[in-house]
Design an enzyme around this catalytic site. Sequence first.
Site, PDB file in Angstrom:
ATOM      1  N   SER A 123      59.589  63.585  47.058  1.00  0.00           N
ATOM      2  CA  SER A 123      59.100  62.399  46.351  1.00  0.00           C
ATOM      3  C   SER A 123      60.211  61.716  45.576  1.00  0.00           C
ATOM      4  CB  SER A 123      57.971  62.797  45.394  1.00  0.00           C
ATOM      5  OG  SER A 123      58.396  63.845  44.529  1.00  0.00           O
ATOM      6  N   THR A 165      29.999  23.589  39.049  1.00  0.00           N
ATOM      7  CA  THR A 165      29.307  24.780  39.535  1.00  0.00           C
ATOM      8  C   THR A 165      29.225  24.566  41.050  1.00  0.00           C
ATOM      9  OG1 THR A 165      27.130  23.761  39.303  1.00  0.00           O
ATOM     10  CG2 THR A 165      27.911  25.070  37.428  1.00  0.00           C
ATOM     11  N   HIS A 166      29.339  25.629  41.789  1.00  0.00           N
ATOM     12  CA  HIS A 166      29.411  25.528  43.270  1.00  0.00           C
ATOM     13  C   HIS A 166      30.586  24.639  43.712  1.00  0.00           C
ATOM     14  CE1 HIS A 166      25.181  27.001  43.143  1.00  0.00           C
ATOM     15  NE2 HIS A 166      25.118  26.182  42.112  1.00  0.00           N
ATOM     16  N   GLU A 173      49.878  30.677  44.685  1.00  0.00           N
ATOM     17  CA  GLU A 173      49.319  31.332  45.878  1.00  0.00           C
ATOM     18  C   GLU A 173      49.631  32.828  45.882  1.00  0.00           C
ATOM     19  OE1 GLU A 173      51.276  27.874  48.107  1.00  0.00           O
ATOM     20  OE2 GLU A 173      49.904  28.731  49.582  1.00  0.00           O
ATOM     21  N   LYS A 229      51.868  58.128  42.710  1.00  0.00           N
ATOM     22  CA  LYS A 229      52.885  57.329  42.039  1.00  0.00           C
ATOM     23  C   LYS A 229      53.223  56.005  42.715  1.00  0.00           C
ATOM     24  CE  LYS A 229      54.866  61.393  41.441  1.00  0.00           C
ATOM     25  NZ  LYS A 229      53.599  62.119  41.191  1.00  0.00           N
TER      26      LYS A 229
END
Length: 459
Positions: free
Chosen positions: A24, A156-157, A291, A326
């Site tokens: 590791s 809304t929507h 983005e 980890k």
Amino acid sequence: GSNQMWGGRFAAGPDAIMEAINASIGFDKRLARQDIEGSRAHAAMLAAQGIVDAKDAETIREGLLTVLSEIEEGRFTFSTALEDIHMNVEARLKDLIGAPAGRLHTARSRNDQVATDFRLWVREQCDAAMAGLRALQHALLAQAEAGADWVMPGFTHLQTAQPVTWGHHMMAYVEMFGRDHDRFRDARARMNESPLGAAALAGTSFPIDRHMTAEALGFDRPAANSLDAVSDRDFALEFLSTATICAMHLSRMAEELVIWSSAQFRFVVLSDRFSTGSSIMPQKKNPDAAELIRAKIGRILGANVALLTVMKGLPLAYSKDMQEDKEQVFDAADNLMLALAAMEGMVRDMSANRPALEAAAASGFSTATDLADWLVRELNLPFRDAHHVTGTLVGRAEAKGCDLPDLSLAEMQEVHDGITEDVFTVLGVQNSVASRTSYGGTAPANVREQVARWQEALA
Ligand code: ARG
């Protein structure tokens, strides 16, 4: 040859594939500082308890500091044969100081060692996330203060609903990131128990002082059960779940910035410093940072699911499966901190396009609710009737291709003869937002109060 740390019963060294799957060090070298901090606390405690003599403990302490500076200055050679950070550090300590190095591992195992190192690391990441969230909140507060009374459409929507203020919208994120901050604080408080001294799983027969090492490492107390102390990774899972919620909030905000910066909305102009161009389309200015922030939830949630899946069904106490904790947490933490910093920079640098916000706020019949409320208040209509009258008026305006305030009084009176000139006062978006004074509402006066409250809380 066989391993110098545990090779006593082994006749042969590991196969190359065994070494590859087992090691590791490629990633847990990031725990070097925490590992050495933990070892120093352990060595000091062994000396204080008379388990190791003071001279050896001092030699160990100095040796560990040398190893730390070698690592920090990039002069350390990590070895895959030595598996992980714990054995790399100890082997180097032995090169440096000889025999006393072998006394450091008294009353300790890599199981409590790794649990300690990792907790220290995750605890620091909680602090970093809290700092990043506070910085982002400050950037949002500056935006909210500047635009406490700038009107914009509320959705809304994603359909125009009622006008709100820019400041109110910014303050919604201040609330969300405030809860994220508190979740990291709570997770930090819960994880702040020391596994050190749990040893392999059962504790130890040496007269160790776990309270001493816990205090030296800034833990509130030693973990109460040695089996739990070496098996527990829910501190890491809680960090990841908290990070996932935070990344979700960042993603929602990023999505809004992507939409708002488009040519169709033009609500905000993102700075050049947080935008990119296109190699083919000269007119383009792309919101790449937004983005990418929007996307970071993918890997952060992925890490959360991955570790939860690794931990599920593991018997007590330590199993090597847990070494897979980890990379997930490192990747999630790195990307969360980056996303927080990028969002802070974007918010700090962006400018709201006030005329575009205002124009959009007034369009889409955004004050229809205000008109219905006016009919209730002034003409004593039941709300359901007022809703119907207003709906009819919206239909007329839509057929005419205009907005509600563009209808004449005569046209309104055709729908309901009680309507008077006074109705036009509530059709203005400024009036609309100014009237939303209920606690938590969008009125500029409320927004200013909330900004002041947060500025005081964060001062
Ligand atoms: N590298 C290991 C890990 O990350 C350290 C603990 C190993 N313990 C053991 N008994 N093999 O979990």
